[in-house]
Design an enzyme around this catalytic site. Structure first.
Site, PDB file in Angstrom:
ATOM      1  N   HIS A 122       1.087  -1.288   0.072  1.00 34.61           N
ATOM      2  CA  HIS A 122      -0.029  -0.184  -0.441  1.00 34.61           C
ATOM      3  C   HIS A 122       0.438   0.904  -0.007  1.00 34.61           C
ATOM      4  O   HIS A 122       0.522   2.413  -0.602  1.00 34.61           O
ATOM      5  CB  HIS A 122      -1.047  -0.053   1.171  1.00 34.61           C
ATOM      6  CG  HIS A 122      -2.106  -1.003   1.073  1.00 34.61           C
ATOM      7  ND1 HIS A 122      -3.276  -1.642   2.075  1.00 34.61           N
ATOM      8  CD2 HIS A 122      -2.393  -1.816  -0.238  1.00 34.61           C
ATOM      9  CE1 HIS A 122      -3.597  -2.387   1.471  1.00 34.61           C
ATOM     10  NE2 HIS A 122      -3.485  -2.046   0.499  1.00 34.61           N
ATOM     11  N   HIS A 144      -5.610  -5.891 -10.832  1.00 36.75           N
ATOM     12  CA  HIS A 144      -4.281  -5.405 -10.438  1.00 36.75           C
ATOM     13  C   HIS A 144      -2.879  -6.177 -11.636  1.00 36.75           C
ATOM     14  O   HIS A 144      -2.657  -4.846 -12.137  1.00 36.75           O
ATOM     15  CB  HIS A 144      -3.657  -6.031  -8.935  1.00 36.75           C
ATOM     16  CG  HIS A 144      -4.158  -5.359  -7.611  1.00 36.75           C
ATOM     17  ND1 HIS A 144      -5.309  -6.165  -7.265  1.00 36.75           N
ATOM     18  CD2 HIS A 144      -3.974  -4.355  -7.608  1.00 36.75           C
ATOM     19  CE1 HIS A 144      -6.054  -5.379  -6.237  1.00 36.75           C
ATOM     20  NE2 HIS A 144      -5.050  -4.055  -6.426  1.00 36.75           N
TER      21      HIS A 144
END
Length: 421
Positions: free
Chosen positions: A262, A397
């Site tokens: 992240h 993703h």
């Protein structure tokens, strides 16, 4: 303002300028799109196993449906046969049984045709993706797209946005009561992505400025004060929750501790937001670039190859000690996307090195040339594992990582992909 940063900054020797590398990226993207078409159910999309087959008794998952629809809508924009029809199915599913027609918003999924009690809870993470796919569907010109976008943005703005805090609230019961005592970095990070897309597609600048408010609180204020460690879990009074989910360290959305993947994902989003402000408004906060660089450096220093075998691990604790050393595929995808973005923005050779290094790792450890798709997770020894992510459910993703390197930092993903020759 036309963004000239990629053409000005990227060295002639970069893989980002290499025609063979472009062909390789296109080939990998097409493989992923072909593999995941099997996830279609009568309503929405369900998870695939490692062989690319629907898992036994597969049920529609709404987040998966939104992300899959987004991916195939862009595939359709790129002229890939079959993709627009798959995306149309996703839009109609989101307008149909997956939507709570009584109370508004979207269920988390369906089980044997009906949502369970848990699935009726309204989650910001999901609604951010419904807004994202609504904007993407409009760009792709899909039937029902305008209606989906209108419904999604109305409920997202009314129910989830906190004007006072400058972030999105986390979750509510089916009837929009019982607000969760939680403020999460993960759902707000994906909200930044959705806000930028909404600003581009609707022309409403308020969404871009909301994205900036989110970034300022979570990154420029909170993470910067913590030496660019991105703390994920807070209560509604903004007290940090250092032991949150200590009993569930491998949770797939809110794991215990810190998630270096992240850190780098935020790094990429900050550069996109900077580029959007420069492109559309002529000015951007200088700290967006500074913070992006610091986030990437922190994430890679904390999580990359902690045991000398490559790859970015899943989580570390609050002292930056590894907790889950498995390497999820999405973490690698976000790291290389951030490296590409920083290369476009700065031209620094270190980001070219990182970009090549991460793709080498993905190619050798995660691309499954026997059964198709990407292995979703490997362990610390780079062997297939399913501690956090079983099967091969996620297209979003991996697919985006094959196209994002070719796109400018602004406009947002679908709009840029539409205009890419």
């Amino acid at each position: 303002m036309v963004e000239m940063l990629p053409s000005l900054m990227v060295p002639a020797s970069s893989w980002l300028r290499s025609t063979p590398h472009h062909y390789w990226l296109e080939h990998q993207g097409l493989r992923l799109l072909d593999f995941s078409k099997a996830s279609r159910l009568s309503v929405g999309f369900g998870p695939l196993d490692n062989k690319g087959l629907l898992v036994p008794h597969a049920q529609p998952d709404t987040t998966l449906t939104a992300r899959t629809t987004h991916s195939y809508a862009i595939g359709g924009l790129r002229g890939v046969p079959g993709c627009l029809a798959v995306a149309e199915h996703g839009v109609q599913s989101l307008l149909g049984p997956l939507r709570d027609a009584e109370h508004g918003g979207w269920f988390g999924g369906l089980t044997n045709g009906r949502p369970t009690q848990e699935q009726t809870r309204k989650q910001n993470y999901l609604h951010a993706f419904v807004c994202l796919v609504g904007s993407t569907a409009v760009v792709a010109g899909l039937p029902g797209a305008a209606q989906l976008l209108e419904l999604a943005t109305a409920v997202w703005e009314k129910r989830f946005w906190s004007e006072e805090e400058g972030v999105f609230r986390e979750s509510f019961s089916a009837r929009w009561a019982d607000e969760e005592n939680y403020r999460g970095a993960n759902s707000n990070m994906h909200s930044v992505e959705a806000c930028m897309a909404l600003a581009d597609v609707t022309g409403d600048l308020i969404w871009r400025h909301r994205a900036l408010r989110i970034v300022k609180r979570f990154i420029h204020d909170l993470a910067r004060e913590a030496d660019y460690v991105v703390r994920e879990h807070y209560d509604r009074q903004w007290h940090y929750l250092p032991n949150y989910h200590q009993d569930k360290p491998a949770d797939d959305l809110r794991p215990y501790g810190l998630t270096p993947g992240h850190f780098v994902e935020w790094a990429h989003l900050l550069l996109k937001l900077e580029a959007a402000f420069l492109r559309e408004e002529g000015d951007a906060p200088a700290w967006l670039l500074t913070d992006s660089i610091a986030l990437f450096e922190k994430g890679m220093s904390v999580g990359w190859s902690t045991n000398g075998k490559g790859g970015l691990l899943y989580t570390v604790d609050n002292d930056l000690v590894p907790v889950i050393e498995n390497r999820p595929h999405w973490v690698q995808a976000e790291a290389l996307t951030a490296a590409a973005a920083l290369l476009k923005r700065t031209g620094h050779a270190r980001y070219e090195t990182w970009y090549r290094t991460i793709w080498d790792y993905i190619d050798l450890c995660m691309i499954d040339r026997k059964q198709g798709g990407w292995i979703q997770e490997v362990d610390a020894d780079n062997q297939p594992s399913e501690v956090v992510y079983p099967g091969k459910a996620d297209l979003y993703h991996a697919w985006q990582s094959t196209l994002t390197p070719l796109l400018p930092l602004s406009p947002s993903f679908a709009t840029a992909a539409r205009d890419l020759f």
